[in-house]
Design a protein around this motif. Structure first.
Motif, mmCIF file in Angstrom:
data_model
loop_
_atom_site.group_PDB
_atom_site.id
_atom_site.type_symbol
_atom_site.label_atom_id
_atom_site.label_comp_id
_atom_site.label_asym_id
_atom_site.label_seq_id
_atom_site.Cartn_x
_atom_site.Cartn_y
_atom_site.Cartn_z
ATOM 1 N N LYS A 83 5.731 7.232 -2.829
ATOM 2 C CA LYS A 83 6.006 7.921 -4.100
ATOM 3 C C LYS A 83 5.212 7.327 -5.264
ATOM 4 N N PHE A 84 5.018 6.034 -5.227
ATOM 5 C CA PHE A 84 4.244 5.353 -6.265
ATOM 6 C C PHE A 84 3.284 4.399 -5.573
ATOM 7 N N GLY A 85 2.045 4.829 -5.453
ATOM 8 C CA GLY A 85 1.027 4.014 -4.801
ATOM 9 C C GLY A 85 0.192 3.240 -5.799
ATOM 10 N N TYR A 86 -0.764 2.509 -5.271
ATOM 11 C CA TYR A 86 -1.616 1.692 -6.148
ATOM 12 C C TYR A 86 -2.373 2.550 -7.152
ATOM 13 N N GLY A 177 -1.537 -0.292 4.357
ATOM 14 C CA GLY A 177 -0.908 0.976 3.981
ATOM 15 C C GLY A 177 -0.847 1.969 5.124
ATOM 16 N N ARG A 178 -1.638 1.718 6.167
ATOM 17 C CA ARG A 178 -1.594 2.582 7.357
ATOM 18 C C ARG A 178 -0.350 2.327 8.196
ATOM 19 N N VAL A 184 -1.692 5.720 1.093
ATOM 20 C CA VAL A 184 -2.952 5.360 1.736
ATOM 21 C C VAL A 184 -3.279 6.353 2.851
ATOM 22 N N ASN A 185 -2.256 6.955 3.432
ATOM 23 C CA ASN A 185 -2.433 7.916 4.521
ATOM 24 C C ASN A 185 -2.701 9.338 4.039
ATOM 25 N N TYR A 193 -8.800 4.831 -1.198
ATOM 26 C CA TYR A 193 -8.219 3.847 -0.295
ATOM 27 C C TYR A 193 -9.060 3.605 0.963
ATOM 28 N N GLY A 194 -9.821 4.592 1.356
ATOM 29 C CA GLY A 194 -10.508 4.554 2.632
ATOM 30 C C GLY A 194 -11.720 3.650 2.671
#
Length: 490
Positions: A83-86, A177-178, A184-185, A193-194
């Motif tokens: 819900k809240f990523g980097y 994150g994977r 990240v996914n 992210y990749g």
């Protein structure tokens, strides 16, 4: 320009340039005279990680890793990682009080002669304007070309602008994150992210062991070409005096690309009429091709070639964190003197807050360092090593990450530098009493003469005598920091 166009340009520059992409050619490159003369630079770790200000500058990895405290902290403070990523910190990273000119003026007061912002950290967010990464400070967050503004400010103050890029490690950096439900996914953010490449060798438990092994799993050709192009674009657009890399470039997969990168950079510098170098770790480059860097560490003796220590005023993080601990001005100054006495340079790091202000603690250290340099820089700038680095019982432990504790120097510990017929003797912990330097004792045969001794702190000549045990220099000056005695020899 497309990636393929840039790759062709790189090959053309190397084909038509002085430097070729092999060690035999690149080994003839010289350490820049300005770099060896100037000795002191400022490193800047400023980025998205300054918003959470928790843990350290690796927050972007730790927040997705269940084995790290950043993981639970993130959930409690911001919500779950899906819900809240980097990426969601970017709008909070405003840098509204960032003033490049004020920063550089402070660095100059500290006695620094070169400035090196981290233009991209492992998190993949570029702090400069680029055509190969939409996730950059010119288009998001502060919406300013941070590196560009710092370069302009450096040029105004006659400081050398340099650049650091940690892009290489982004290949795997976000891969934790994977392993969980996280953004990240989400393919919508793959370009940020990749690839977040995940394999058993690069998981949380094995990452340091794997990346330390030169022969372990490497990066893909696609990634390596992309890394090469992005780095060459940084070189062309910002023309840094030094290009700094972090650790993983010593991996075997990088070797041919490192040689291309190095040849391209050095050939471009020839076109600019500039002296440049590369900072590296862990045998990534052949000796004499670039400048070896010891992270948060030191050497125990004089290096035959110039080298550098990069270290931080903050003890717990390179970037800003709210509860960081800081080194004293005396520790920084003593470490600096020790490094220079062993033929090295110091790159001293600060970690500004998310709003673009420099902490009070770091500002205090920089100003105290500057006051000391105002009196003693003659024994630093433009010097080289003497026949021995010093005397006394206290020395460093060799290697990386050895600079946490302040050395317990005494009045019997000295460090030496040399310039223009003068030896500069630094008493590392003055006690306000007469100074005794065993190295300069009087010899019965084949001795050199000492014509005068000057205390740089006061600028006054002081009386001295030499006997069979030591040279005794009259002194009653007390100081919390090293005193420097200029010894003129004949």
């Amino acid at each position: 320009m497309t990636k393929q166009d840039y790759l062709k340009q790189i090959d053309n520059v190397i084909e038509n340039g002085k430097y070729k992409d092999n060690w035999a050619s690149l080994s003839h490159h010289k350490t820049p005279s300005w770099y060896y003369r100037d000795k002191l630079g400022i490193f800047i770790h400023w980025g998205i990680y300054s918003v959470p200000a928790f843990g350290n500058e690796w927050y972007s990895r730790g927040m997705y890793d269940k084995n790290h405290p950043e993981y639970e902290h993130h959930i409690k403070t911001y919500g779950t990682q899906d819900k809240f990523g980097y990426k969601d910190f970017i709008p909070m990273f405003k840098g509204e009080r960032f003033d490049a000119q004020e920063w550089v003026k402070l660095f100059k007061k500290a006695g620094a002669r070169y400035v090196m912002p981290v233009c991209e950290h492992h998190d993949g967010f570029a702090m400069y304007k680029t055509g190969f990464n939409r996730w950059n400070s010119a288009e998001m967050g502060p919406c300013r070309d941070i590196a560009g503004e710092l370069k302009k400010a450096c040029e105004k103050e006659s400081l050398t602008f340099c650049a650091s890029t940690h892009r290489a490690e982004h290949y795997f950096f976000m891969n934790t994150g994977r392993t969980i439900e996280s953004d990240v996914n989400d393919d919508n953010y793959r370009d940020f992210y990749g690839p977040a490449y995940l394999c058993p060798e690069l998981n949380s438990d094995e990452i340091h062991k794997t990346t330390a092994d030169t022969y372990s799993i490497g990066a893909s050709r696609e990634w390596l070409e992309d890394w090469l192009v992005r780095t060459c674009e940084l070189i062309d657009n910002y023309q840094p005096g030094i290009l700094y890399f972090d650790w993983w470039i010593h991996n075997h997969s990088f070797k041919p690309y490192l040689k291309k990168l190095c040849a391209y950079y050095y050939n471009r510098a020839e076109q600019w009429g500039r002296e440049v170098t590369i900072n590296y770790k862990h045998e990534a480059f052949a000796p004499t091709v670039a400048t070896f860097d010891v992270e948060r560490g030191a050497l125990t003796d004089i290096s035959p070639v110039p080298w550098q220590t990069d270290t931080a005023i903050g003890k717990c993080s390179w970037g800003y964190r709210r509860d960081n601990e800081y080194k004293s001005p005396r520790q920084i100054i003593c470490d600096f003197v020790d490094i220079v006495s062993k033929n090295g340079m110091l790159l001293l790091n600060i970690g500004p807050k998310a709003d673009g202000t420099i902490t009070e603690e770091e500002t205090k250290v920089l100003l105290e360092l500057g006051k000391w340099m105002d009196k003693n820089s003659e024994g630093i700038y433009g010097t080289t090593f003497w026949k021995q680095f010093g005397e006394g019982e206290i020395n460093n432990e060799a290697g990386f990450f050895k600079d946490g504790d302040e050395k317990n120097y005494t009045s019997s510990d000295f460090r030496f530098t040399y310039k223009d017929g003068c030896v500069y003797a630094f008493q590392m912990r003055p006690d306000g009493k007469d100074v005794r330097i065993k190295t300069f004792k009087k010899h019965e045969r084949h001795d050199f003469l000492v014509s005068s001794v000057t205390l740089l702190e006061t600028g006054e000549k002081v009386s001295f005598e030499r006997n069979a045990d030591c040279m005794v220099v009259k002194n009653d000056v007390k100081s919390d920091n090293p005193l420097c005695f200029k010894i003129e020899v004949e």
